[in-house]
Design a protein around this motif. Sequence first.
Motif, short mmCIF file in Angstrom:
data_model
loop_
_atom_site.label_atom_id
_atom_site.label_comp_id
_atom_site.label_asym_id
_atom_site.label_seq_id
_atom_site.Cartn_x
_atom_site.Cartn_y
_atom_site.Cartn_z
N ARG A 16 0.83 -1.22 0.00
CA ARG A 16 0.00 0.00 0.00
C ARG A 16 0.85 1.26 0.00
N SER A 17 1.95 1.23 0.75
CA SER A 17 2.79 2.43 0.88
C SER A 17 3.78 2.59 -0.27
N GLY A 18 3.93 1.50 -1.07
CA GLY A 18 4.91 1.55 -2.15
C GLY A 18 6.31 1.13 -1.73
N GLY A 25 -7.54 -13.21 0.45
CA GLY A 25 -8.50 -12.84 -0.58
C GLY A 25 -8.31 -11.45 -1.18
N GLU A 26 -7.33 -10.71 -0.72
CA GLU A 26 -7.07 -9.37 -1.25
C GLU A 26 -5.78 -9.40 -2.07
N ASP A 27 -5.84 -8.86 -3.29
CA ASP A 27 -4.67 -8.82 -4.16
C ASP A 27 -3.86 -7.55 -3.93
N PHE A 28 -2.55 -7.73 -3.85
CA PHE A 28 -1.64 -6.60 -3.68
C PHE A 28 -0.64 -6.61 -4.82
N LYS A 29 -0.56 -5.54 -5.55
CA LYS A 29 0.41 -5.43 -6.64
C LYS A 29 1.79 -5.18 -6.03
N VAL A 30 2.78 -5.87 -6.57
CA VAL A 30 4.15 -5.75 -6.06
C VAL A 30 4.94 -4.89 -7.04
N GLY A 31 5.47 -3.78 -6.56
CA GLY A 31 6.22 -2.88 -7.44
C GLY A 31 5.37 -2.46 -8.62
N ASP A 32 5.95 -2.54 -9.81
CA ASP A 32 5.20 -2.18 -11.02
C ASP A 32 4.64 -3.42 -11.71
N GLY A 33 4.73 -4.58 -11.05
CA GLY A 33 4.20 -5.81 -11.61
C GLY A 33 5.13 -6.49 -12.59
N LYS A 34 6.32 -5.94 -12.77
CA LYS A 34 7.30 -6.50 -13.71
C LYS A 34 8.49 -7.07 -12.93
N VAL A 35 9.40 -7.70 -13.65
CA VAL A 35 10.61 -8.23 -13.02
C VAL A 35 11.42 -7.08 -12.43
#
Length: 73
Positions: A4-6, A30-40
């Motif tokens: 959430r905070s980046g 059940g909650e999705d969290f995007k990690v970084g920009d979603g890329k390697v």
Amino acid sequence: EGSRSGQLKEIFASGTAAVISPIGTLCVKGEDFKVGDGKVGPIAQKLYDNLYGMQTGKVEDYMGWVYKLGLKA
């Protein structure tokens, strides 16, 4: 919270069958969290390049991890 905070920049897994598997989304309760920009990320990419490079002989295996197997004809 780090997502959430980046503050969470990258997550990856490593194993014998898959050298490095970057994780772009993490599901928690059940909650999705995007990690970084979603890329390697840069650390996962560097590890992949080095480990795969050792497997293919393009990077020096300074740890002595790679063993050549002799095959009988």
